[in-house]
Design an enzyme around this catalytic site. Structure first.
Site, PDB file in Angstrom:
ATOM      1  N   ASP A 149       0.841  -1.188   0.000  1.00  0.00           N
ATOM      2  CA  ASP A 149       0.000   0.000   0.000  1.00  0.00           C
ATOM      3  C   ASP A 149       0.879   1.243   0.000  1.00  0.00           C
ATOM      4  O   ASP A 149       2.116   1.136  -0.048  1.00  0.00           O
ATOM      5  CB  ASP A 149      -0.962   0.002   1.216  1.00  0.00           C
ATOM      6  CG  ASP A 149      -2.304   0.643   0.872  1.00  0.00           C
ATOM      7  OD1 ASP A 149      -2.301   1.812   0.443  1.00  0.00           O
ATOM      8  OD2 ASP A 149      -3.343  -0.018   1.017  1.00  0.00           O
TER       9      ASP A 149
ATOM     10  N   HIS B 248      -3.045   2.919  -4.537  1.00  0.00           N
ATOM     11  CA  HIS B 248      -2.419   2.448  -3.294  1.00  0.00           C
ATOM     12  C   HIS B 248      -1.030   1.862  -3.580  1.00  0.00           C
ATOM     13  O   HIS B 248      -0.686   0.802  -3.078  1.00  0.00           O
ATOM     14  CB  HIS B 248      -3.311   1.417  -2.597  1.00  0.00           C
ATOM     15  CG  HIS B 248      -4.540   2.020  -1.972  1.00  0.00           C
ATOM     16  ND1 HIS B 248      -4.488   2.777  -0.817  1.00  0.00           N
ATOM     17  CD2 HIS B 248      -5.836   1.997  -2.346  1.00  0.00           C
ATOM     18  CE1 HIS B 248      -5.720   3.181  -0.499  1.00  0.00           C
ATOM     19  NE2 HIS B 248      -6.559   2.727  -1.409  1.00  0.00           N
TER      20      HIS B 248
ATOM     21  N   GLU C  70     -10.125   2.738  -4.948  1.00  0.00           N
ATOM     22  CA  GLU C  70      -9.639   4.095  -4.687  1.00  0.00           C
ATOM     23  C   GLU C  70      -8.469   4.498  -5.588  1.00  0.00           C
ATOM     24  O   GLU C  70      -7.382   4.817  -5.105  1.00  0.00           O
ATOM     25  CB  GLU C  70      -9.249   4.218  -3.201  1.00  0.00           C
ATOM     26  CG  GLU C  70     -10.426   3.931  -2.295  1.00  0.00           C
ATOM     27  CD  GLU C  70     -10.078   3.981  -0.795  1.00  0.00           C
ATOM     28  OE1 GLU C  70     -10.949   4.409  -0.027  1.00  0.00           O
ATOM     29  OE2 GLU C  70      -8.965   3.603  -0.411  1.00  0.00           O
TER      30      GLU C  70
HETATM   31  C1  TNX Z   1     -10.936   1.925   2.571  1.00  0.00           C
HETATM   32  S1  TNX Z   1     -11.557  -0.942   1.791  1.00  0.00           S
HETATM   33  C2  TNX Z   1      -9.874   1.292   1.976  1.00  0.00           C
HETATM   34  C3  TNX Z   1      -8.633   1.101   2.737  1.00  0.00           C
HETATM   35  C4  TNX Z   1      -8.701   1.776   4.068  1.00  0.00           C
HETATM   36  C5  TNX Z   1     -10.043   1.498   4.703  1.00  0.00           C
HETATM   37  C6  TNX Z   1     -10.186   1.999   6.096  1.00  0.00           C
HETATM   38  C7  TNX Z   1     -10.701  -0.450   0.642  1.00  0.00           C
HETATM   39  C8  TNX Z   1     -10.783  -1.270  -0.551  1.00  0.00           C
HETATM   40  N1  TNX Z   1      -9.958   0.662   0.762  1.00  0.00           N
HETATM   41  O1  TNX Z   1      -7.547   1.548   1.971  1.00  0.00           O
HETATM   42  O2  TNX Z   1      -7.684   1.288   4.867  1.00  0.00           O
HETATM   43  O3  TNX Z   1     -11.035   2.075   3.901  1.00  0.00           O
HETATM   44  O4  TNX Z   1     -11.333   1.477   6.726  1.00  0.00           O
END
Ligand code: TNX
Length: 553
Positions: free
Chosen positions: A205, A275, A339
């Site tokens: 990440d 990420h 994301e």
């Molecule tokens: C969202 S769940 C994210 C993570 C974060 C998390 C915190 C997801 C696919 N992405 O990168 O750590 O929320 O709850």
């Protein structure tokens, strides 16, 4: 010396012996009403089976898996009661009298199902597979009382059980904070106790790359370390302490083996194209701007992601996956996909060139850049398919036109999962409420360790139903199961991990194993304390208040 001086110490000694004697031969009784509750517990007439140190654990000669099962059972019984049971390879069924026998029975109908039969003469744990036997062993283990004794009476019974879902997962983020081999192994032990069979291991990440890749040593040398970590929820204060770590390939292999011994498959996640700051910091040419980039010391979503306009990025991804496939033999590789802001791609001439060369055009709500992510994901998907592997990706992939061989992990809610299943994708349900165990366990959280936010009480977890009520019957098989996610932005040490997952994992286990009509929260709460005795025995941290206030909103 006068006798009256001897009398008092003698009396004292006799009293002490009187107290100690019953302790030494203490008897306790098994109780099969455990967590998760087995499908059927049919009492049988007859006297109890007496489990003592004279019992042997029989297993089929020459079967390595069953031998390991026998060793595990022996260890569990000793941990719980102090009774040592020897294990013995055997062929003859006549050896079963007075003993515990582990056996395979291909006529059982569920691969992970088992039968536990107790008669006055002996105990038999039967599974269709060695995995089924392992789950039967877990049930026998959880039925035993915790505390030193010399005899456990097992009431005669026939327990029959099989899991509702094939995918019973837990996730662990080892990027935001790094946890050593022993912690991961203990996490696997906790999963085994709860009958879970998939560890989704988040290894890379923005805040750190944690898996050694021989072809790209800078991933861990540079990408595995950050200069400091922000305090709290992205405050202006950074602790300035260099932080990091990674798993060597040997350590990974050791963990994968340890998991397999417990019938747990590890699904590694290499999150892409977003990420990825860990990798960008190590190899800046992988980004659209060329950097410089730094391993992130704060939380959230960064605009800097992989540049997919360059062929060299695809080569990098394939090389990394080659090594990942060597390390993780399971069918699935999780390729993330969540994301991923597309602002860099909008500005990047190479990404735009890729869009035009591939003939990608915006369609309705889907931008060309969203479909570029789909194109990239499909490249990776095909590459893995050539090697007999399949991808799992976060539910953002539903917006990128990937084909239905991609399994979708529904995290932004439960709706994407239902939508994915209707489209024909296999789906794993991890909706952030209530399946994010990095969220608080109460709304009243002033007295809780800092967590991400949100709230998922024990009862909310228990009540979660992975299969949407309106999902047509012929699509229900696409819901492979449920998983809880443990993101570790605010979780810095092992006791804190355990605090976040226990006892919520018990509620999760019950929904993974039980048919919905058999769930009963009040009844679950009466069974939970005995499971918690096992947490205590192993020294695991858990949230005690959830036992008395399971739904404190
Ligand atoms: C969202 S769940 C994210 C993570 C974060 C998390 C915190 C997801 C696919 N992405 O990168 O750590 O929320 O709850």
């Amino acid at each position: 010396m006068q006798t009256k001086h001897l009398l008092f110490p003698l009396l004292l000694l006799l009293c002490a012996l009187a107290v100690a004697m019953p302790m030494a031969s203490q008897t306790s009784r098994a109780d099969y009403r455990i967590v998760p509750l087995p499908d059927r517990i049919d009492g049988v007439k007859g006297s109890d089976f007496r489990l003592t140190g004279n019992c042997l654990i029989n297993y089929s000669t020459g079967n390595r898996e069953m031998e390991r099962n026998a060793q595990m059972l022996s260890q569990y019984v000793e941990d719980l009661t102090g009774i040592h049971l020897s294990i013995r390879p055997t062929l003859a069924s006549k050896d079963q009298a007075g003993n515990i026998t582990l056996a395979l029975d291909p006529s059982l109908n569920n691969d992970e199902g088992y039968r536990l039969t107790v008669t006055p003469r002996g105990v038999e744990v039967t599974g269709k597979t060695a995995a089924g036997v392992f789950y039967g062993i877990q049930t026998l283990r959880k039925s035993l009382p915790v505390g030193t004794c010399t005899t456990v009476n097992l009431p005669p019974v026939q327990v029959t059980d099989s899991p509702r879902f094939v995918y019973r997962g837990m996730h662990l983020d080892c990027s935001r904070h790094f946890f050593g081999v022993e912690t991961v192994k203990r996490y696997l032990d906790i999963m085994a106790l709860h009958g879970m069979n998939r560890l989704h291991w988040h290894l890379t990440d923005d805040q750190g790359w944690r898996v050694e890749i021989k072809k790209y040593p800078r991933l861990t040398e540079v990408g595995g370390w950050r200069d400091g970590t922000v305090l709290g929820h992205n405050s202006a204060v950074n602790d300035g302490i260099r932080y990091g770590g990674y798993y060597t390939q040997e350590e990974i292999k050791d963990i994968v083996r340890y998991a397999a011994d417990r019938y747990i498959t590890i699904i590694p996640e290499i999150d892409m194209p977003g990420h990825m700051l860990g990798a960008l910091a190590a190899y800046p040419y992988l980004g659209c701007t060329g950097g410089p980039y730094k391993v992130w010391g704060q939380w959230g979503v960064t605009d800097d992601i992989l540049c997919v306009g360059k062929d060299i990025t695809l080569d990098f991804v394939k090389d990394v996956l080659d090594e990942v496939m060597q390390l993780f033999p399971g069918e699935y590789i999780h390729i993330g996909g969540d994301e991923s802001p597309r602002v860099r791609w909008q500005q990047c001439p190479l990404c735009q060139e890729r869009i035009s060369n591939e003939g990608i055009r915006a369609q309705g709500k889907q931008s060309a850049e969203a479909l570029l992510q789909g194109w990239f994901t499909t490249q990776v998907q095909h590459y893995l398919a050539e090697h007999g592997r399949r991808i799992i990706g976060w539910d953002e992939l539903l917006g990128c036109d990937v084909d239905t061989t991609a399994t979708i992990m529904s995290w932004t809610g439960a709706e994407p999962g239902a939508k994915g299943a209707k489209l024909g994708h296999d789906v794993i349900m991890t909706p952030n409420t209530p399946m994010y165990f990095d969220h608080y366990q109460t709304k009243n959280y002033w007295n809780e360790p800092t967590a991400f936010g949100g709230c998922a009480t024990l009862k909310m977890v228990y009540d979660f139903e992975p299969v949407a009520a309106d999902l047509p019957a012929e699509m229900r098989h696409h819901i492979l199961g449920a998983q809880a996610n443990v993101w570790t932005e605010y979780i810095t040490c092992e006791p804190q991990i355990q605090y976040q997952i226990l006892p919520r994992m018990a509620a999760l286990a019950e929904l993974q194993w039980l048919q919905p009509e058999d769930k009963d929260f009040q009844d679950f709460m009466t069974r939970l304390p005995r499971l918690v005795e096992i947490y205590k025995l192993y020294g695991w941290t858990y949230r005690a208040r959830s036992l008395t206030h399971p739904d404190e909103q």
